[in-house]
Scaffold this active site. Structure first.
Site, mmCIF file in Angstrom:
data_model
loop_
_atom_site.group_PDB
_atom_site.id
_atom_site.type_symbol
_atom_site.label_atom_id
_atom_site.label_comp_id
_atom_site.label_asym_id
_atom_site.label_seq_id
_atom_site.Cartn_x
_atom_site.Cartn_y
_atom_site.Cartn_z
ATOM 1 N N ASP A 1 -1.877 -1.777 -36.123
ATOM 2 C CA ASP A 1 -2.555 -0.651 -36.935
ATOM 3 C C ASP A 1 -2.823 0.570 -35.895
ATOM 4 O O ASP A 1 -3.622 0.429 -34.746
ATOM 5 C CB ASP A 1 -3.907 -1.140 -37.325
ATOM 6 C CG ASP A 1 -4.467 0.025 -38.448
ATOM 7 O OD1 ASP A 1 -3.989 1.122 -38.442
ATOM 8 O OD2 ASP A 1 -5.645 -0.595 -39.253
ATOM 9 N N ASP B 1 -6.325 -4.964 -47.405
ATOM 10 C CA ASP B 1 -5.536 -5.503 -46.561
ATOM 11 C C ASP B 1 -5.304 -7.005 -47.025
ATOM 12 O O ASP B 1 -4.450 -7.284 -47.972
ATOM 13 C CB ASP B 1 -6.013 -5.068 -45.207
ATOM 14 C CG ASP B 1 -6.036 -3.963 -44.525
ATOM 15 O OD1 ASP B 1 -5.564 -3.234 -45.261
ATOM 16 O OD2 ASP B 1 -6.517 -3.672 -43.670
#
Length: 507
Positions: free
Chosen positions: A361, A354
């Site tokens: 998310d 990430d």
């Protein structure tokens, strides 16, 4: 209303603890307390409680008269410090699966301040550490089996809904927990719901949180999380957990089309959650995350150098979940993120999958507005995969975030409107290595910070991105859709509460 006083230098556990002159000496003396609404437990400024912890169970004030845990004494003296150093051990048990490896759902945890099944408790103005002193446990600091540690853990379990908890103006630092465990009580502040011990009450005594406020805290150098709010064993209900032949949950989940039913989330998840004004620096993994919350409000927080341990030469015992971002939601509905700042999230170039400032998310209706990000190694905003739906990113500023400002791996419907993206010399407007999702990119300003005009891929292979009304400065090429039309202003009519704004676009 009764005040109880503790002083590590002037107290005596044989005292009654009812005045500063007759203070107790150790935190252990307070653990048998059964305070009434309005009572307070106060630690003397300048006190240091080394190797001690404060674990409180089944304590409840009321909305008008909370139980207070704070400090007293000369304001020129430092805050009282609970230096737990691996003590304060208890056994955490979700009593249900909570996801795949390495997400342990039970084990020994060291916690400096534990609130278990407490309501209307306000904690403020205390310094907390939980250091790993040595390797006497036979583990290296980055072994998979290192004990989980917490600065503050708030647990709902057997008391139904925990209401009215406040954590404010705490200084939490050097919590050397397990660098891998995401959802045990492991990090600076963790707020978690387990299933109740009596399995017959799972539906009648639901463990959850309501009216939770975490504000104006400083959290530094904690593993794994900085601040994590709302993870719950009831994810097995919310996420339609599968069952084996014996009827037991089997650690499989069905997220459907990504949308989250409001009634289900409000019954089993957290409500009226505010995370505001916190500074999180050098979190081992993610800085601030809200999970399984309905309409959480996350505002005016700062993250610096998150994901310090999420790198391939440190996070070596497994590659599972070697990912971390700065400030983001998981499985929340209509989460609002506003006026936050995220700087220097680390290690997207060293194994962190990430590394963004923001990450919508697996949520429904995530909204980022009026936030600022700079120099985050994995980019500005990720819309993470197929189950992040109805996500909106508008009126934000991205200042030279790395790799690619906009990250849309397999996302179905990202909306990116009215933002300013200053693109670093070695970055692109899109994160090109995984731009295989769908996005509506409208009314933004893209400014390339390099010395010569930049060419980029506006439509990488596999992407479905539409551009309209954007402004491009410093680019040698622009998307075909925008090249044929003059940019028009983006207008936003919204308010400062948690309701969804009305968007007005003109072309």
């Amino acid at each position: 209303m009764t005040d109880h006083f503790i002083s590590s230098s002037d107290g005596d556990d044989a005292n009654d603890g009812l005045t500063p002159a007759s203070a107790w000496r150790t935190l252990a003396r307070a653990e048998g307390l059964d305070p009434s609404p309005g009572d307070a437990l106060l630690l003397a400024r300048g006190s240091r409680f080394t190797g001690q912890s404060l674990h409180l169970h089944d304590i409840s004030g009321d909305a008008e008269r909370p139980v207070t845990i704070g400090c007293y004494g000369d304001p020129s003296q430092p805050l009282p410090i609970i230096a737990c150093d691996g003590n304060g051990r208890w056994f955490e048990d979700y009593r249900a699966p909570i996801g795949g490896s390495p997400h342990r759902n039970r084990g020994t945890v060291s916690t400096a301040l534990l609130l278990r099944d407490c309501s209307h408790v306000h904690v403020h103005d205390i310094e907390i550490t939980n250091r790993r002193i040595d390797d006497a446990d036979g583990h290296r600091y980055n072994d998979l089996d290192v004990m989980d540690r917490t600065g503050v853990a708030v647990i709902a379990e057997n008391g139904g809904t925990s209401r009215g908890v406040r954590l404010e103006r705490l200084y939490i630092h050097d919590v050397n927990g397990n660098i891998y465990d995401k959802h045990m009580a492991n990090g600076g502040i963790q707020v978690i719901a387990h299933l109740p011990e009596d399995a017959s009450t799972i539906e009648t005594n639901i463990a959850r949180f309501d009216d939770l406020r975490i504000a104006d805290n400083i959290v530094r150098d904690t593993s794994r999380w900085g601040i994590a709010v709302g993870y719950t064993a009831y994810l097995n209900v919310i996420d339609h957990g599968g069952r084996d032949a014996d009827g037991n949950w089997d650690n499989t989940f069905d997220y459907g089309d990504g949308t989250i039913d409001e009634a289900t989330l409000r019954r089993y998840g957290a409500t009226n959650v505010v995370v505001e004004g916190n500074v999180v620096e050098r979190a081992g993994g993610d800085a601030i995350t809200v999970m399984y919350c309905d309409r959480p409000l996350v505002r005016r927080n700062v993250s610096r150098e998150a994901a310090i341990d999420i790198r391939d030469d440190v996070y070596t015992a497994t590659t599972n979940d070697r990912v971390a971002a700065a400030i983001w939601p998981w499985r929340c509905r209509n989460a609002i993120f506003e006026y936050n700042e995220a700087y220097d999230t680390l290690n997207a170039d060293r194994g962190n999958g990430d590394g963004q400032a923001w990450d919508a998310d697996f949520g429904d209706g995530t909204e980022y507005r009026y936030n600022y990000s700079r120099n985050n190694s994995g980019g500005c905003i990720m819309f993470c995969n197929e189950k992040a739906v109805n996500s909106l990113f508008h009126c934000n500023v991205s200042d030279r975030d790395r790799m690619g400002a906009i990250d849309i791996p397999r996302n179905p419907d990202a909306s990116v409107t009215g933002n300013t993206f200053i693109i670093a010399e070695d970055a692109d407007p899109l994160r090109l290595d995984r731009a295989d999702g769908t996005a509506d990119v409208e009314g933004n300003t893209f400014v390339y910070a390099g010395a010569t005009p930049k060419r980029t891929e506006w439509h990488p292979r596999g992407s479905h991105v539409s551009y309209s009304g954007n402004v491009y400065i410093g680019f040698a090429d622009t998307p075909e859709q925008d090249a044929a039309e003059a940019p028009q202003p983006y207008r936003y009519d919204g308010d400062n509460n948690q309701s969804s704004p009305q968007m007005h676009r003109s072309k």
